[in-house]
Design a protein around this motif. Sequence first.
Motif, short mmCIF file in Angstrom:
data_model
loop_
_atom_site.label_atom_id
_atom_site.label_comp_id
_atom_site.label_asym_id
_atom_site.label_seq_id
_atom_site.Cartn_x
_atom_site.Cartn_y
_atom_site.Cartn_z
N LEU A 59 0.83 -1.20 0.00
CA LEU A 59 0.00 0.00 0.00
C LEU A 59 0.87 1.25 0.00
N LEU A 60 0.52 2.17 -0.89
CA LEU A 60 1.22 3.45 -0.96
C LEU A 60 0.22 4.54 -0.63
N VAL A 61 0.54 5.39 0.35
CA VAL A 61 -0.28 6.56 0.62
C VAL A 61 0.39 7.73 -0.10
N LEU A 62 -0.28 8.25 -1.11
CA LEU A 62 0.30 9.32 -1.93
C LEU A 62 -0.38 10.63 -1.56
N ASP A 63 0.33 11.51 -0.85
CA ASP A 63 -0.27 12.75 -0.37
C ASP A 63 -0.02 13.88 -1.37
N GLU A 64 -1.00 14.15 -2.19
CA GLU A 64 -0.93 15.17 -3.24
C GLU A 64 0.38 15.06 -4.03
N PRO A 65 0.66 13.89 -4.61
CA PRO A 65 1.98 13.66 -5.23
C PRO A 65 2.24 14.47 -6.49
N VAL A 66 1.19 15.03 -7.12
CA VAL A 66 1.46 15.80 -8.34
C VAL A 66 1.13 17.29 -8.17
N SER A 67 0.68 17.68 -6.97
CA SER A 67 0.25 19.07 -6.79
C SER A 67 1.38 20.08 -6.99
N ALA A 68 2.62 19.69 -6.67
CA ALA A 68 3.72 20.64 -6.80
C ALA A 68 4.32 20.62 -8.21
N LEU A 69 3.77 19.78 -9.08
CA LEU A 69 4.38 19.63 -10.41
C LEU A 69 3.64 20.47 -11.45
N ASP A 70 4.37 20.82 -12.52
CA ASP A 70 3.74 21.51 -13.65
C ASP A 70 2.62 20.65 -14.20
N VAL A 71 1.55 21.31 -14.64
CA VAL A 71 0.41 20.57 -15.19
C VAL A 71 0.89 19.65 -16.33
N SER A 72 1.90 20.13 -17.10
CA SER A 72 2.36 19.35 -18.25
C SER A 72 3.02 18.03 -17.85
N VAL A 73 3.56 17.94 -16.63
CA VAL A 73 4.20 16.68 -16.22
C VAL A 73 3.30 15.83 -15.30
N GLN A 74 2.20 16.42 -14.84
CA GLN A 74 1.32 15.68 -13.93
C GLN A 74 0.77 14.41 -14.57
N ALA A 75 0.30 14.53 -15.81
CA ALA A 75 -0.32 13.37 -16.47
C ALA A 75 0.67 12.22 -16.59
N GLY A 76 1.95 12.55 -16.89
CA GLY A 76 2.98 11.52 -17.02
C GLY A 76 3.15 10.73 -15.73
N VAL A 77 3.16 11.44 -14.58
CA VAL A 77 3.34 10.78 -13.28
C VAL A 77 2.09 9.95 -12.94
N LEU A 78 0.91 10.49 -13.27
CA LEU A 78 -0.34 9.75 -12.99
C LEU A 78 -0.39 8.46 -13.81
N ASN A 79 -0.02 8.56 -15.09
CA ASN A 79 -0.02 7.37 -15.94
C ASN A 79 1.00 6.35 -15.45
N LEU A 80 2.14 6.86 -15.01
CA LEU A 80 3.18 5.98 -14.48
C LEU A 80 2.66 5.21 -13.26
N LEU A 81 1.98 5.93 -12.37
CA LEU A 81 1.45 5.27 -11.16
C LEU A 81 0.42 4.21 -11.54
N LYS A 82 -0.37 4.50 -12.54
CA LYS A 82 -1.38 3.54 -13.00
C LYS A 82 -0.70 2.28 -13.56
N ASP A 83 0.35 2.48 -14.36
CA ASP A 83 1.06 1.33 -14.95
C ASP A 83 1.75 0.51 -13.86
N ILE A 84 2.33 1.20 -12.86
CA ILE A 84 3.02 0.49 -11.78
C ILE A 84 2.01 -0.38 -11.02
N GLN A 85 0.83 0.18 -10.79
CA GLN A 85 -0.20 -0.60 -10.08
C GLN A 85 -0.59 -1.83 -10.90
#
Length: 336
Positions: free
Chosen positions: A178-204
Amino acid sequence: MTTPDAILSVRDLAKRFPVKGGLLISRQIAEVTAVAGVSFDVQAGETLGLVGESGCGKSTLGRCILRLTEPTSGETFFHGRNINEVSAAEMRRLRRQIQLVFQDPYASLHPRMSVAENIAEPLRVSDLDAMGRKARVAEMLELVRLDPELGRRYPHALSGGQRQRVVIARALALKPELLVLDEPVSALDVSVQAGVLNLLKDIQHDLGTAYIFIAHDLSVVQHISHRVAVMYLGRIVEIAAKRQLYAAPMHPYTQALMSAVPLADPKRERARSRIVLKGDLPSPLDPPSGCRFRTRCPIAQSVCAEVEPLLADQGDGHAVACHFPGAAHTGLSATA
Ligand SMILES: Nc1ncnc2c1ncn2[C@@H]1O[C@H](COP(=O)(O)OP(=O)(O)O)[C@@H](O)[C@H]1O
Ligand code: SF4
Ligand SMILES: [Mg+2]
């Protein structure tokens, strides 16, 4: 007490912080109720999105689950084991299974350690030898799609998105459940947020890791979540399967948050109306009587000030804490 497939079950969890002051600074003059009795389950391999405005208690809840903050009351079961009762040694073992990723990737990395050393850091408690640790670091860099060469760099030489990938690699190094992700993309540029979200989805998809994904708006968690819980002033006000929640939100607060989610279709986006919440989040030092949302609720009735609505299942696990669930969504005005 816990549902059969749940890896994590949180029951009536509450956290109150003492507020000190007065002439003697050490005297407790009040109490902030950051989390006011929250219950939910997380199933193996699922993502539970946890959404609410800043200050509603999301981070405190996340920290209580890992016992980085001791809850005031309530219980948290991990595979049926009450983690508030385990010894310090067992808690250290459990922490390998539950990891936390913070919002600010820069603050969570050791600046004087290379990327590879940062990722290897949690492995000190593992059974892996030096070769095994090196292999695991390489595996993790590949998992988060970073060039192996970056392992020799230091955090300051990385972009924000790369740093958050390193933080995720480090959190996954021990292959937690279990990973608790506390606003993991909030500090990132909108342009890189989707990449990190997709990565997390693929890792899962690859590792089967379950996530509690904390965010302050519903758009961030929409694609990644299987279920979503909406928090308001320390309580869950609505929890449902993602599809149900986004198609037919029933709590007026969720409906207001939903009306701020941008729609992909520009025609529908122009045509729809926004629900603007009046005022600010009330102080958790002195929450409103009855329903905590009543001071900002567009359909509040007199009963709402007197009786606190309980989180009640409306069917299919879609639970809502409102005396008039769904009333505003259907355009009806509630009657007391
Ligand atoms: N260590 C603390 N001491 C006192 N109050 C705190 C502490 N941590 C959080 N709070 C208060 O608890 C409430 C919830 O905070 P937090 O969990 O950070 O919310 P969120 O993550 O949703 O923004 C806020 O009112 C915050 O000021
Ligand atoms: S219980 Fe009343 S005040 Fe609270 S959300 Fe429902 S209608 Fe609004
Ligand atoms: Mg927070």
